[in-house]
Design a protein around this motif. Structure first.
Motif, PDB file in Angstrom:
ATOM      1  N   GLU A 172       0.888  -6.885  -1.675  1.00  0.00           N
ATOM      2  CA  GLU A 172       1.673  -6.763  -2.899  1.00  0.00           C
ATOM      3  C   GLU A 172       0.819  -6.020  -3.909  1.00  0.00           C
ATOM      4  O   GLU A 172      -0.375  -6.312  -4.053  1.00  0.00           O
ATOM      5  CB  GLU A 172       2.068  -8.129  -3.448  1.00  0.00           C
ATOM      6  N   VAL A 173       1.427  -5.040  -4.592  1.00  0.00           N
ATOM      7  CA  VAL A 173       0.700  -4.260  -5.584  1.00  0.00           C
ATOM      8  C   VAL A 173       1.505  -4.189  -6.872  1.00  0.00           C
ATOM      9  O   VAL A 173       2.721  -4.014  -6.852  1.00  0.00           O
ATOM     10  CB  VAL A 173       0.384  -2.834  -5.068  1.00  0.00           C
ATOM     11  N   GLU A 174       0.826  -4.362  -7.987  1.00  0.00           N
ATOM     12  CA  GLU A 174       1.406  -4.130  -9.309  1.00  0.00           C
ATOM     13  C   GLU A 174       0.703  -2.911  -9.883  1.00  0.00           C
ATOM     14  O   GLU A 174      -0.530  -2.881  -9.970  1.00  0.00           O
ATOM     15  CB  GLU A 174       1.184  -5.339 -10.219  1.00  0.00           C
ATOM     16  N   CYS A 175       1.489  -1.892 -10.225  1.00  0.00           N
ATOM     17  CA  CYS A 175       0.883  -0.611 -10.576  1.00  0.00           C
ATOM     18  C   CYS A 175       1.634   0.069 -11.709  1.00  0.00           C
ATOM     19  O   CYS A 175       2.731  -0.328 -12.087  1.00  0.00           O
ATOM     20  CB  CYS A 175       0.850   0.309  -9.349  1.00  0.00           C
ATOM     21  N   GLY A 176       1.008   1.125 -12.209  1.00  0.00           N
ATOM     22  CA  GLY A 176       1.597   1.896 -13.290  1.00  0.00           C
ATOM     23  C   GLY A 176       2.364   3.095 -12.778  1.00  0.00           C
ATOM     24  O   GLY A 176       2.484   3.338 -11.573  1.00  0.00           O
ATOM     25  N   LYS A 177       2.863   3.870 -13.719  1.00  0.00           N
ATOM     26  CA  LYS A 177       3.675   5.052 -13.430  1.00  0.00           C
ATOM     27  C   LYS A 177       2.901   6.054 -12.578  1.00  0.00           C
ATOM     28  O   LYS A 177       1.704   6.267 -12.777  1.00  0.00           O
ATOM     29  CB  LYS A 177       4.073   5.705 -14.761  1.00  0.00           C
ATOM     30  N   GLY A 178       3.607   6.641 -11.604  1.00  0.00           N
ATOM     31  CA  GLY A 178       3.034   7.734 -10.830  1.00  0.00           C
ATOM     32  C   GLY A 178       2.228   7.320  -9.619  1.00  0.00           C
ATOM     33  O   GLY A 178       1.691   8.184  -8.914  1.00  0.00           O
ATOM     34  N   THR A 179       2.135   6.013  -9.343  1.00  0.00           N
ATOM     35  CA  THR A 179       1.375   5.556  -8.185  1.00  0.00           C
ATOM     36  C   THR A 179       2.195   5.742  -6.908  1.00  0.00           C
ATOM     37  O   THR A 179       3.375   5.395  -6.869  1.00  0.00           O
ATOM     38  CB  THR A 179       1.012   4.063  -8.325  1.00  0.00           C
TER      39      THR A 179
END
Length: 310
Positions: A172-179
């Motif tokens: 599971e990943v929580e990421c920002g824009k453009g990832t």
């Protein structure tokens, strides 16, 4: 002089948070929702690959003006990496380009996750929407070209190994824009010396919307059996989330009807009271719970940039 053409469809506005099914394109999904709701205008806030499922926020009518605020929000994905093969598309769709018999242990996987947390440099996949000399990378890749795509900075807020076995690992990943999650799978495999690609991908969160907001496409399609159009459209409209919900990260001011009229005419309003914000590059104003305008605050005024008819 010809009269301006009247837009087709209803002037319905709001957000519909679709649970996009596997093997269904984002553009196809938007077209389906626009047709079901007979909406004049629709768009989405962040493409999901056809082989990915999960949250696809779809903006209707005036809500399309708030798409950039959702595009900029954090996102959460659950994804499975299959080890042993790297593919042209970095997912199941592509051809195998590298293979290995090596398989990583859970301890080896956990040991590298810190390298992909925080602000990192990431090279987008060859099959991506990145523009190279004015052309989309995926168009060039389909023509057999290998292009140099420069790395770019992305933000990974959280990255967790959920489970693993001999051939796969689930994260599971929580990421920002453009990832690009596909790029994570590619880079994991290269660093571990075993190669890898995405074999399952699901988006569960796009700020500010959560899993409880998602509506399965099948539930919407099932309403087609309602013969009375007004009743059918009312049932579909019940799934819409107010346009202003997309702006929860911005300061909010609550105004009266007279102020709302002034803003909708493009005029600034004076902010009174000790609790009024002093300054903000962006804020939004609501009246009777409905979004009226997005604007800036300064000098004791709220100055509208974009207005909404409500």
């Amino acid at each position: 002089m010809s009269k301006p053409r009247k837009p087709k469809g209803r002037p319905v506005s709001g957000w519909l948070i679709l649970d996009k099914p596997f093997d269904f394109g984002s553009t196809e999904a938007v077209a389906k929702i626009k047709w079901l709701l007979k909406a004049q205008k629709a768009g989405h806030a962040g493409t999901l690959d056809p082989l990915a499922s999960g949250m696809l926020p779809i903006a209707l009518g005036d809500a399309t003006k708030t798409v950039p605020y959702v595009m900029d929000g954090r996102k959460i994905y659950e994804f499975t990496v299959t080890w042993g093969e790297e593919r042209t598309t970095d997912d199941l769709e592509g051809e195998v380009t590298q293979s290995s018999d090596k398989r990583p242990t859970a301890e080896e996987i956990k040991a590298i996750l810190g390298d992909y947390t925080g602000t990192i440099q990431q090279i987008p996949p060859q099959f991506s929407a990145i523009k190279i000399d004015g052309e989309r990378a995926y168009d060039l890749a389909r023509e057999g070209e290998t292009v140099e795509i420069p790395s770019r900075e992305v933000e990974i807020h959280r990255l967790t190994l959920i489970a693993s076995d001999e051939n796969t690992a689930r994260f599971e990943v929580e990421c920002g824009k453009g990832t690009y999650v596909r790029a994570l799978a590619r880079d994991f495999g290269r660093q571990l010396g075993c190669y890898g690609h995405i074999s399952a991908l699901r988006r569960t969160f796009v700020a500010p919307f959560g899993e409880d907001d998602m509506v399965p496409l099948a539930d919407l399609v099932a309403l087609e059996k309602i013969e009375d159009e007004a009743e059918r459209l009312a049932a579909l409209d019940a799934f819409l989330i107010d346009t202003g919900e997309a702006l929860s990260s911005l300061p909010q001011i609550i105004i009266n009807d007279d102020q709302a009229h002034r803003l909708r005419m493009g005029n600034p309003i004076i902010l009174r009271g000790r609790d009024a914000p002093v300054s903000a590059d962006e804020a939004y104003a609501t009246a009777r719970g409905k979004l009226v305008a997005i604007g800036e605050i300064g000098g004791g005024e709220f100055r509208p940039k974009r207005v909404f008819q409500g």
